[in-house]
Motif scaffolding. Sequence first.
Motif, mmCIF file in Angstrom:
data_model
loop_
_atom_site.group_PDB
_atom_site.id
_atom_site.type_symbol
_atom_site.label_atom_id
_atom_site.label_comp_id
_atom_site.label_asym_id
_atom_site.label_seq_id
_atom_site.Cartn_x
_atom_site.Cartn_y
_atom_site.Cartn_z
ATOM 1 N N TYR A 99 -7.157 2.540 -8.011
ATOM 2 C CA TYR A 99 -6.832 2.286 -6.693
ATOM 3 C C TYR A 99 -6.589 4.247 -6.608
ATOM 4 O O TYR A 99 -6.474 5.260 -6.852
ATOM 5 C CB TYR A 99 -4.765 1.942 -7.422
ATOM 6 C CG TYR A 99 -4.416 1.259 -8.187
ATOM 7 C CD1 TYR A 99 -4.119 -0.329 -6.939
ATOM 8 C CD2 TYR A 99 -4.955 0.758 -9.367
ATOM 9 C CE1 TYR A 99 -4.081 -1.378 -7.058
ATOM 10 C CE2 TYR A 99 -4.916 -0.806 -9.608
ATOM 11 C CZ TYR A 99 -4.919 -1.746 -8.918
ATOM 12 O OH TYR A 99 -4.721 -3.542 -9.417
ATOM 13 N N MET A 141 -5.885 6.570 0.870
ATOM 14 C CA MET A 141 -7.256 6.572 2.241
ATOM 15 C C MET A 141 -6.525 7.915 3.024
ATOM 16 O O MET A 141 -5.501 8.644 2.699
ATOM 17 C CB MET A 141 -7.383 4.957 2.833
ATOM 18 C CG MET A 141 -7.205 4.285 2.078
ATOM 19 S SD MET A 141 -6.968 2.575 3.414
ATOM 20 C CE MET A 141 -5.484 2.288 3.664
ATOM 21 N N ASN A 194 -4.868 1.912 -0.738
ATOM 22 C CA ASN A 194 -6.228 1.013 -1.151
ATOM 23 C C ASN A 194 -6.718 0.955 -3.057
ATOM 24 O O ASN A 194 -6.408 1.741 -3.353
ATOM 25 C CB ASN A 194 -6.604 1.304 0.207
ATOM 26 C CG ASN A 194 -7.227 -0.308 0.395
ATOM 27 O OD1 ASN A 194 -7.385 -1.303 -0.194
ATOM 28 N ND2 ASN A 194 -7.002 -0.233 1.655
ATOM 29 N N TRP A 250 1.189 -2.523 10.419
ATOM 30 C CA TRP A 250 0.687 -3.871 9.466
ATOM 31 C C TRP A 250 -0.239 -3.986 10.325
ATOM 32 O O TRP A 250 0.017 -5.852 10.930
ATOM 33 C CB TRP A 250 1.140 -4.484 8.878
ATOM 34 C CG TRP A 250 0.976 -5.629 7.998
ATOM 35 C CD1 TRP A 250 0.299 -6.636 8.062
ATOM 36 C CD2 TRP A 250 0.590 -5.180 6.253
ATOM 37 N NE1 TRP A 250 0.026 -7.159 7.266
ATOM 38 C CE2 TRP A 250 -0.261 -6.258 6.296
ATOM 39 C CE3 TRP A 250 0.364 -4.067 5.498
ATOM 40 C CZ2 TRP A 250 -0.775 -6.238 4.321
ATOM 41 C CZ3 TRP A 250 0.213 -4.102 4.156
ATOM 42 C CH2 TRP A 250 -0.102 -5.369 3.684
ATOM 43 N N THR A 283 -11.771 7.620 1.427
ATOM 44 C CA THR A 283 -10.072 7.745 0.184
ATOM 45 C C THR A 283 -10.674 9.050 0.450
ATOM 46 O O THR A 283 -11.545 10.199 0.338
ATOM 47 C CB THR A 283 -10.689 7.879 -1.025
ATOM 48 O OG1 THR A 283 -12.647 8.220 -0.935
ATOM 49 C CG2 THR A 283 -11.410 5.936 -1.590
ATOM 50 N N ASP A 311 -10.263 0.831 -4.315
ATOM 51 C CA ASP A 311 -11.626 0.764 -4.443
ATOM 52 C C ASP A 311 -12.805 -0.562 -4.781
ATOM 53 O O ASP A 311 -12.197 -0.794 -5.343
ATOM 54 C CB ASP A 311 -12.210 2.404 -4.377
ATOM 55 C CG ASP A 311 -12.168 2.592 -6.392
ATOM 56 O OD1 ASP A 311 -12.247 1.145 -7.012
ATOM 57 O OD2 ASP A 311 -12.510 3.331 -6.782
ATOM 58 N N PHE A 331 -5.720 -4.892 4.882
ATOM 59 C CA PHE A 331 -5.955 -4.910 2.714
ATOM 60 C C PHE A 331 -6.321 -5.913 1.784
ATOM 61 O O PHE A 331 -6.742 -7.443 2.649
ATOM 62 C CB PHE A 331 -4.951 -4.749 2.555
ATOM 63 C CG PHE A 331 -3.601 -3.195 2.655
ATOM 64 C CD1 PHE A 331 -4.924 -1.798 2.954
ATOM 65 C CD2 PHE A 331 -2.634 -2.883 2.557
ATOM 66 C CE1 PHE A 331 -4.573 -0.827 2.691
ATOM 67 C CE2 PHE A 331 -1.989 -1.799 2.802
ATOM 68 C CZ PHE A 331 -2.989 0.083 2.453
ATOM 69 N N THR A 332 -6.917 -5.712 1.043
ATOM 70 C CA THR A 332 -7.999 -5.586 0.012
ATOM 71 C C THR A 332 -6.704 -6.778 -1.377
ATOM 72 O O THR A 332 -7.054 -6.707 -2.107
ATOM 73 C CB THR A 332 -8.372 -5.827 -0.484
ATOM 74 O OG1 THR A 332 -8.598 -4.314 -1.216
ATOM 75 C CG2 THR A 332 -10.183 -5.706 0.055
ATOM 76 N N TRP A 333 -4.889 -6.166 -0.680
ATOM 77 C CA TRP A 333 -4.547 -6.722 -1.971
ATOM 78 C C TRP A 333 -4.339 -8.326 -2.322
ATOM 79 O O TRP A 333 -3.822 -8.444 -2.743
ATOM 80 C CB TRP A 333 -2.914 -6.575 -1.453
ATOM 81 C CG TRP A 333 -2.449 -4.810 -1.106
ATOM 82 C CD1 TRP A 333 -1.885 -4.281 0.340
ATOM 83 C CD2 TRP A 333 -3.128 -3.884 -1.592
ATOM 84 N NE1 TRP A 333 -2.065 -2.944 -0.375
ATOM 85 C CE2 TRP A 333 -2.954 -2.634 -1.437
ATOM 86 C CE3 TRP A 333 -3.361 -3.780 -3.282
ATOM 87 C CZ2 TRP A 333 -3.181 -1.299 -2.070
ATOM 88 C CZ3 TRP A 333 -3.188 -2.330 -3.414
ATOM 89 C CH2 TRP A 333 -2.868 -1.187 -2.876
ATOM 90 N N TRP A 360 -11.642 4.612 8.763
ATOM 91 C CA TRP A 360 -10.409 4.084 8.275
ATOM 92 C C TRP A 360 -11.110 3.776 6.858
ATOM 93 O O TRP A 360 -11.856 2.735 6.679
ATOM 94 C CB TRP A 360 -10.022 3.185 9.158
ATOM 95 C CG TRP A 360 -8.152 2.287 8.068
ATOM 96 C CD1 TRP A 360 -7.056 2.686 8.951
ATOM 97 C CD2 TRP A 360 -8.786 1.401 8.150
ATOM 98 N NE1 TRP A 360 -6.215 1.905 7.785
ATOM 99 C CE2 TRP A 360 -7.014 1.349 7.063
ATOM 100 C CE3 TRP A 360 -9.302 0.699 6.814
ATOM 101 C CZ2 TRP A 360 -6.156 0.135 6.783
ATOM 102 C CZ3 TRP A 360 -8.307 -0.767 5.795
ATOM 103 C CH2 TRP A 360 -7.369 -0.576 5.473
ATOM 104 N N GLY A 361 -10.189 4.284 5.576
ATOM 105 C CA GLY A 361 -10.028 3.035 4.264
ATOM 106 C C GLY A 361 -10.738 4.425 3.154
ATOM 107 O O GLY A 361 -10.862 4.472 2.254
ATOM 108 N N GLY A 379 0.840 -1.178 -0.490
ATOM 109 C CA GLY A 379 -0.207 -0.097 -0.066
ATOM 110 C C GLY A 379 0.866 1.087 0.071
ATOM 111 O O GLY A 379 0.300 2.212 0.224
#
Length: 362
Positions: A263, A266, A256, A314, A276, A258, A318-320, A273-274, A122
């Motif tokens: 991309y 945030m 992050n 960390w 944008t 959406d 995340f959605t990575w 949290w999160g 991120g």
Amino acid sequence: MLVRAFNGQGAGRYTDVIAGVNWIVANRDKYKIRVLNLSFGASPQSYYWDDPLNQAVMAAWRAGIVVVVSAGNEGPSPMTISVPGNVPYVITVGALTDGNTPYDPTDDRLASFSSAGPTYEGFVKPEMVAPGGHIASSMPSSSYLATLDKDSMNLASNLFTMSGTSQGAAVTTGVVALMLQSDPSLTPDTVKCRLLVSTRPAITAQGKLAYSVFQQGAGLINAVAAVNSPATGCANRGLNLQADLDGSAHFGGPANIDDHGNYVIMDMEGTAWGDTVDADGYTWSKGYTWSKGYAWSEGYTWSKGFTWSKGYTWSKGFTWSKGFTWSKGYTWSKGLAWWEAMSQSYATGTRSASIASWVPNE
């Protein structure tokens, strides 16, 4: 000083490169080494903190050496930053091309091959861009690359022309040397901070960012402004290098993805949290053109400062993992037929970014 870790064909193993970096750290005082240029790349296979080469690079930063790294030549797709350019602490550099008109800045643009962020953790990368299109540099006519591509070699002057983020990293390394010459007391974090605040982002005629921060970072390098900048404390905020190295804490950045696959940055100061950041340049939907030149403005004000350079422990998910794998490899034969025959020999190694992904026409 040149510390060689690659063979005559521009390929090398992780162990060789790590040994070279470790030697530089061990001999930094003897040879007064203050800045290290790493113009090569390998595909990320793990989180940045687990990669042994990245660990060696972080140790060099901790030892007081400013590390400048090429972003990679796998652009324009997102999440294409190479190892060790994915290390959050170092200065990762993308490439600008001048449209073959070095005295006309109006057609300067981001090079299409320049790798883009964010990193898997991120972080916004590259931090900045520098000239990297068709750069001429001294090279013996007997060298391997010169014999491979005779059209790019000027035999009369022993100059070879190449394009890549490796060239942008080299330009930035020279600027860092000027900064340290002007003020030898600068720490690596302060050097990075001053480079960031002195850049010139590309903007459109409407005054909006022409490229996302994931593509150009803070913008184009400005040597004079960087040397004269008084800025401090604006780089690597929220990070803890010692904790990263001893394994007690690791860090993620503010990027992050959406629900629409864009991309985004945030809002790290927001209540949820999160959320944008609602500002131009902090969202990238891959809708940018590459063929048009833009103005590189010294007067642009970042609406949210450098919040995108901030890290945090960390701990939040995340959605990575969504659609990404660590097994993604480079195409070793891309652009150079001779590489194909050697791919098996160097499949676990690193490669010179300026050779393996050379783009001669940018």
